[in-house]
Design a protein around this motif. Structure first.
Motif, short mmCIF file in Angstrom:
data_model
loop_
_atom_site.label_atom_id
_atom_site.label_comp_id
_atom_site.label_asym_id
_atom_site.label_seq_id
_atom_site.Cartn_x
_atom_site.Cartn_y
_atom_site.Cartn_z
N GLN A 277 -7.24 0.56 -3.14
CA GLN A 277 -8.41 -0.01 -2.79
C GLN A 277 -9.74 0.86 -2.45
O GLN A 277 -10.68 0.94 -1.82
CB GLN A 277 -8.42 -0.61 -1.52
N LYS A 278 -9.62 2.19 -2.88
CA LYS A 278 -10.75 3.30 -2.52
C LYS A 278 -11.24 3.65 -3.92
O LYS A 278 -12.60 3.65 -4.12
CB LYS A 278 -10.02 4.46 -1.98
N PHE B 9 5.69 5.32 2.17
CA PHE B 9 6.03 6.05 3.25
C PHE B 9 7.59 5.93 3.42
O PHE B 9 8.36 6.89 3.61
CB PHE B 9 5.29 6.00 4.24
N SER C 49 -2.69 4.06 -3.22
CA SER C 49 -3.27 2.50 -2.96
C SER C 49 -4.53 2.54 -3.95
O SER C 49 -5.25 3.55 -3.89
CB SER C 49 -3.43 2.24 -1.59
N GLY D 176 0.92 -1.40 -0.08
CA GLY D 176 0.12 -0.12 0.06
C GLY D 176 0.96 1.28 0.06
O GLY D 176 2.04 1.33 0.02
N ALA D 177 0.28 2.30 0.26
CA ALA D 177 0.66 3.78 0.23
C ALA D 177 1.60 3.72 1.52
O ALA D 177 2.87 4.47 1.44
CB ALA D 177 -0.26 4.81 0.38
N SER D 178 1.45 2.82 2.48
CA SER D 178 2.44 2.95 3.63
C SER D 178 3.63 2.38 3.27
O SER D 178 4.78 2.79 3.92
CB SER D 178 1.68 1.88 4.63
N ASP E 16 0.75 11.69 -1.79
CA ASP E 16 0.12 10.67 -1.55
C ASP E 16 -1.46 10.94 -1.82
O ASP E 16 -2.25 11.93 -1.04
CB ASP E 16 0.04 10.50 0.24
N THR F 71 -0.16 15.21 1.36
CA THR F 71 -1.15 14.25 1.30
C THR F 71 -2.33 15.12 0.74
O THR F 71 -3.02 15.97 1.36
CB THR F 71 -1.63 13.93 2.78
N THR G 136 -7.92 11.18 4.59
CA THR G 136 -9.12 10.54 4.53
C THR G 136 -9.72 10.47 6.07
O THR G 136 -10.90 10.22 6.32
CB THR G 136 -8.69 9.00 4.53
N TRP H 213 -2.68 10.93 7.87
CA TRP H 213 -2.19 10.13 7.25
C TRP H 213 -0.70 10.90 6.69
O TRP H 213 0.26 10.25 6.73
CB TRP H 213 -2.83 9.65 6.00
N ASN I 274 -5.38 14.40 0.43
CA ASN I 274 -6.92 14.00 0.87
C ASN I 274 -6.56 13.51 2.07
O ASN I 274 -6.02 12.13 2.28
CB ASN I 274 -7.88 13.46 0.08
N THR J 271 -3.94 8.72 -2.13
CA THR J 271 -4.55 7.37 -1.98
C THR J 271 -6.17 7.55 -1.88
O THR J 271 -6.83 6.58 -2.42
CB THR J 271 -3.98 6.73 -0.56
N SER J 272 -6.58 8.55 -1.14
CA SER J 272 -8.00 8.73 -1.26
C SER J 272 -8.64 9.43 -2.02
O SER J 272 -9.96 9.45 -2.36
CB SER J 272 -8.45 9.17 0.18
N1 PMP Z 1 -2.63 7.38 2.71
C1 PMP Z 1 -3.95 7.76 2.64
C2 PMP Z 1 -4.40 9.15 2.41
C3 PMP Z 1 -4.90 6.86 3.10
O1 PMP Z 1 -6.16 7.07 3.41
C4 PMP Z 1 -4.47 5.37 3.50
C5 PMP Z 1 -5.34 4.28 3.99
N2 PMP Z 1 -6.43 4.85 4.36
C6 PMP Z 1 -3.02 5.37 3.29
C7 PMP Z 1 -2.20 6.25 3.09
C8 PMP Z 1 -2.70 3.88 3.54
O2 PMP Z 1 -2.89 2.91 2.82
P1 PMP Z 1 -2.44 1.48 2.86
O3 PMP Z 1 -3.48 0.75 3.99
O4 PMP Z 1 -2.86 0.72 1.73
O5 PMP Z 1 -1.01 1.29 2.87
#
Ligand code: PMP
Length: 373
Positions: A208-209, A94, A206, A89-91, A185, A162, A166, A116, A164, A187-188
């Motif tokens: 999944q959103k 990081f 990531s 994921g995005a994590s 980032d 970041t 989340t 985030w 957005n 991701t959202s």
């Molecule tokens: N960055 C943001 C802005 C997120 O909303 C999230 C997940 N909610 C993450 C990073 C982490 O994503 P992942 O769990 O896929 O590593």
């Protein structure tokens, strides 16, 4: 004993509409879900499921190429940007951002805008010195620092934002042109609005959103940032090596990639990013207006910084929250609980959430207020 994952009073099981307001993994468009189900046993007449396709075979390579082309078309991506389909994921990014983009000891700028961003900062700090350019911590992350207040370090290797938040329901409305490569980032809110891509050095999200299912991280990076990776960085984590191998240095997350390809196609069919942005504004404004007009609910986020994808609000009488959430779920409105760090209610309105879902939520909220207000 019934499994709590499948409550017996689940409305979908009784044939009712259901709407998933989860922050992620999030709702998929019903047509995309149906296509996945339809072609799962026999993908493209190959006689095999997409889950069983070799990632080095021509059909899967074509799928990756088509996904990249669709993404490039949606974003009008200039040719000097590379698209990577990565694991994790995005994590993971990081940590991987400083390891890929900085020389040892070189520092980076970070905007501390919420939950985030704080996570990104904590992880990057393990690998590099960094400078916080501005923070919303003092206002409890209910408003974003203005770009005019950012204290940029002219020596920074990149500046991380970041787009957005989340958990906090805050969204950057503009991306300033700055000297250091801007790294975001997304991701959202990836693919929820048109972007001035040329302002960015790197974008990651990531999947999944807004882009399908978990397991895939999409990364867009400007060519000139693909320098030699730091000594000791494992090859699959090197952006430059992954780019050289078209994201096939190791087996990519094939099912998540296939779902992303379907989502990219679906977004295009809906009218692309301008249409996603129009729909996002319409859905979120409907909800914010109702919350602001009510004495029963309230929203703490500064109006100018409110997110179009994660609408966060509170019940003035917080004791009613568990009942609100339980009744909402019985009405087919799933996963409305706020992030653990923030509490309250959070309605995530990603691309796949139809206006009808928001209207159903509003109807429920009015009814709940009438009965408890
Ligand atoms: N960055 C943001 C802005 C997120 O909303 C999230 C997940 N909610 C993450 C990073 C982490 O994503 P992942 O769990 O896929 O590593």
């Amino acid at each position: 004993m019934a499994c709590s994952c499948f409550p017996e009073d689940r409305p979908a099981a009784r044939g009712g509409e259901r709407y998933n307001f989860a922050a992620g993994p999030a709702m998929l468009p019903p047509t995309v879900l149906a296509q996945i189900q339809d072609e799962l046993p026999n993908w493209q007449g190959s006689g095999l499921s997409v889950l069983e396709q070799p990632f080095t075979g021509a059909p899967f390579k074509d799928l990756m190429q088509q996904a990249e082309q669709d993404l490039r078309a949606l974003l009008a991506l200039p040719p000097n940007y590379r698209v990577l389909f990565l694991h994790g994921g995005a994590s993971c990014q990081f940590a991987l951002l400083p390891l890929n983009l900085l020389a040892p000891g070189q520092s980076a700028d970070y905007l501390e805008s919420g939950h985030w961003a704080s996570k990104a900062i904590a992880e990057a700090r393990r690998h590099t010195p960094l400078n916080i350019i501005a923070s919303g911590r003092d206002n409890g992350f209910t408003a974003l620092p203005e770009p005019g207040e950012w204290r940029l370090d002219p020596r920074a290797g990149y500046c991380h934002v970041t787009s957005n938040e989340t958990a906090n329901g805050l969204q950057l409305q503009h991306f300033p042109a700055i000297q250091a490569p801007l790294v975001a980032d997304m991701t959202s809110d990836f693919l929820t609005r048109p972007l001035p891509v040329e302002r960015f050095g790197l974008i990651y999200a990531s999947a999944q959103k807004n882009l399908g299912v978990a397991g895939l991280c999409l990364l867009i990076v400007r060519d000139d940032l693909l320098g030699p990776p730091r000594a000791g960085l494992p090859s699959p984590f090197s952006y430059a090596l992954q780019a050289e191998q078209q994201s096939r240095l190791c087996t990519p997350p094939t099912f998540a990639l296939y779902c992303a390809a379907l989502m990219l196609r679906w977004i295009g069919q809906q009218g692309g990013l301008a249409a996603m942005a129009r729909a996002g504004r319409a859905k979120s404004q409907l909800l914010y207006r109702a919350v602001d007009a009510s004495g029963f609910y309230h929203c703490r986020q500064r109006v100018a910084d409110r997110s179009t994808v994660n609408v966060c609000f509170q019940l003035r009488d917080a004791r009613l929250l568990p009942q609100f959430l339980a009744e909402a779920q019985r009405a087919g409105l799933y996963h409305l609980q706020g992030h653990g760090a923030v509490g309250g209610v959070r309605a995530s309105l990603y691309n796949a959430m139809p206006l009808a879902g928001v209207e159903r939520l509003l109807g429920f909220m009015h009814d709940f207020e009438r009965r408890h207000g």
